[in-house]
Design a protein around this motif. Structure first.
Motif, PDB file in Angstrom:
ATOM      1  N   PRO A  42       0.840  -1.205   0.000  1.00  0.00           N
ATOM      2  CA  PRO A  42       0.000   0.000   0.000  1.00  0.00           C
ATOM      3  C   PRO A  42       0.867   1.244   0.000  1.00  0.00           C
ATOM      4  O   PRO A  42       2.037   1.200   0.393  1.00  0.00           O
ATOM      5  N   ILE A  43       0.294   2.356  -0.438  1.00  0.00           N
ATOM      6  CA  ILE A  43       1.056   3.606  -0.414  1.00  0.00           C
ATOM      7  C   ILE A  43       0.956   4.280   0.951  1.00  0.00           C
ATOM      8  O   ILE A  43       1.801   5.100   1.297  1.00  0.00           O
ATOM      9  N   ARG A  44      -0.052   3.911   1.730  1.00  0.00           N
ATOM     10  CA  ARG A  44      -0.141   4.414   3.105  1.00  0.00           C
ATOM     11  C   ARG A  44      -1.133   3.555   3.879  1.00  0.00           C
ATOM     12  O   ARG A  44      -2.015   2.924   3.293  1.00  0.00           O
ATOM     13  N   TYR A 114      -4.306   1.763  -1.661  1.00  0.00           N
ATOM     14  CA  TYR A 114      -3.542   1.247  -2.796  1.00  0.00           C
ATOM     15  C   TYR A 114      -3.817   2.098  -4.041  1.00  0.00           C
ATOM     16  O   TYR A 114      -4.919   2.624  -4.216  1.00  0.00           O
ATOM     17  N   ARG A 115      -2.797   2.181  -4.898  1.00  0.00           N
ATOM     18  CA  ARG A 115      -2.940   2.884  -6.169  1.00  0.00           C
ATOM     19  C   ARG A 115      -2.224   2.109  -7.264  1.00  0.00           C
ATOM     20  O   ARG A 115      -1.098   1.633  -7.074  1.00  0.00           O
ATOM     21  N   GLY A 116      -2.879   1.958  -8.409  1.00  0.00           N
ATOM     22  CA  GLY A 116      -2.277   1.297  -9.556  1.00  0.00           C
ATOM     23  C   GLY A 116      -2.400   2.165 -10.791  1.00  0.00           C
ATOM     24  O   GLY A 116      -3.411   2.855 -10.975  1.00  0.00           O
ATOM     25  N   ILE A 117      -1.364   2.165 -11.630  1.00  0.00           N
ATOM     26  CA  ILE A 117      -1.352   2.952 -12.863  1.00  0.00           C
ATOM     27  C   ILE A 117      -0.987   2.038 -14.023  1.00  0.00           C
ATOM     28  O   ILE A 117      -0.101   1.186 -13.897  1.00  0.00           O
ATOM     29  N   ASP A 118      -1.663   2.219 -15.140  1.00  0.00           N
ATOM     30  CA  ASP A 118      -1.366   1.435 -16.336  1.00  0.00           C
ATOM     31  C   ASP A 118      -1.395   2.367 -17.540  1.00  0.00           C
ATOM     32  O   ASP A 118      -2.209   3.301 -17.591  1.00  0.00           O
ATOM     33  N   TRP A 119      -0.526   2.143 -18.526  1.00  0.00           N
ATOM     34  CA  TRP A 119      -0.558   2.961 -19.745  1.00  0.00           C
ATOM     35  C   TRP A 119      -0.024   2.173 -20.924  1.00  0.00           C
ATOM     36  O   TRP A 119       0.678   1.187 -20.781  1.00  0.00           O
TER      37      TRP A 119
END
Length: 212
Positions: A42-44, A114-119
């Protein structure tokens, strides 16, 4: 598309981010190393969950042992033996109830983000998955995500909401994100397991803890 073409946060960077989570260092250190499992960090995290140590276990057993030694002492004249045993059971019930309520509140206070990034490059597409730590589940109602056409499919929730997947794609360069909170899964079972470890100590000392 090759994985290295996507922006990624390294395990080292994730751990550094986690360690900056104020007041939560001990909890973060309890997470398994990502090199040995498929979970994302997790980010925090927020909340107040103390480790279940021998000290915490001793808080449960000591009061009951003291009550047993006092009420079942042959010199004690506060009622018949059965009446004094009933008083010990009252103490056991009070101690167990207090622990269950307090420990449940501790577990329920914990929330991880949680954070997810897709490109993808123009014309490309891919699936992205984020997975929470073992023992947690994603809260579906907390999901915040890309709402434009780059988000092609999803959200797809894994077993017991332990993961979140979605598809990204488009004619132009496409980018999507998802943010979601996670909480502990099956809290009553976790609390009961901890309580039973204290009950075992009492049973080994000859102190039954069945309340029926």
């Amino acid at each position: 598309m090759k994985e290295e073409e996507k922006p990624q946060i390294t395990v080292k960077e994730q751990k550094e981010m986690l360690l900056r989570a104020k007041g939560f260092e001990e909890f973060i250190q309890s997470f398994p190393d990502n090199s040995n499992n498929f979970a994302d960090n997790p980010i925090r995290c927020t909340g107040s969950l103390s480790p279940f140590t021998d000290v915490r276990r001793g808080e449960i057993t000591s009061e009951i042992i003291i009550a047993k030694d006092y009420y079942l002492d042959p010199r004690n004249q506060e009622g018949t033996l059965e009446e004094r045993r009933a008083k010990v059971r009252v103490v056991i019930q009070r101690v167990f109830k207090k622990f269950i309520e307090q420990r449940t509140q501790e577990y329920e206070s914990v929330k991880c983000h949680y954070r997810g990034i897709d490109w993808n490059k123009p014309g490309g597409s891919s699936w992205k998955t984020i997975t929470c730590q073992p023992g947690f589940y994603f809260i579906e109602e907390s999901l915040v995500r890309t709402m434009n056409g780059d988000w092609k499919e999803g959200p797809v929730w894994g077993l017991n909401h332990s993961s979140l997947s979605w598809k990204t794609g488009g004619h132009r360069r496409s980018e999507t994100f998802a943010e979601v909170d996670a909480k502990y899964f099956q809290i009553p079972i976790k609390v009961l397991d901890e309580l039973n470890s204290a009950r075992k100590i009492l049973h080994d000392l000859g102190i039954p803890t069945e309340l029926s």
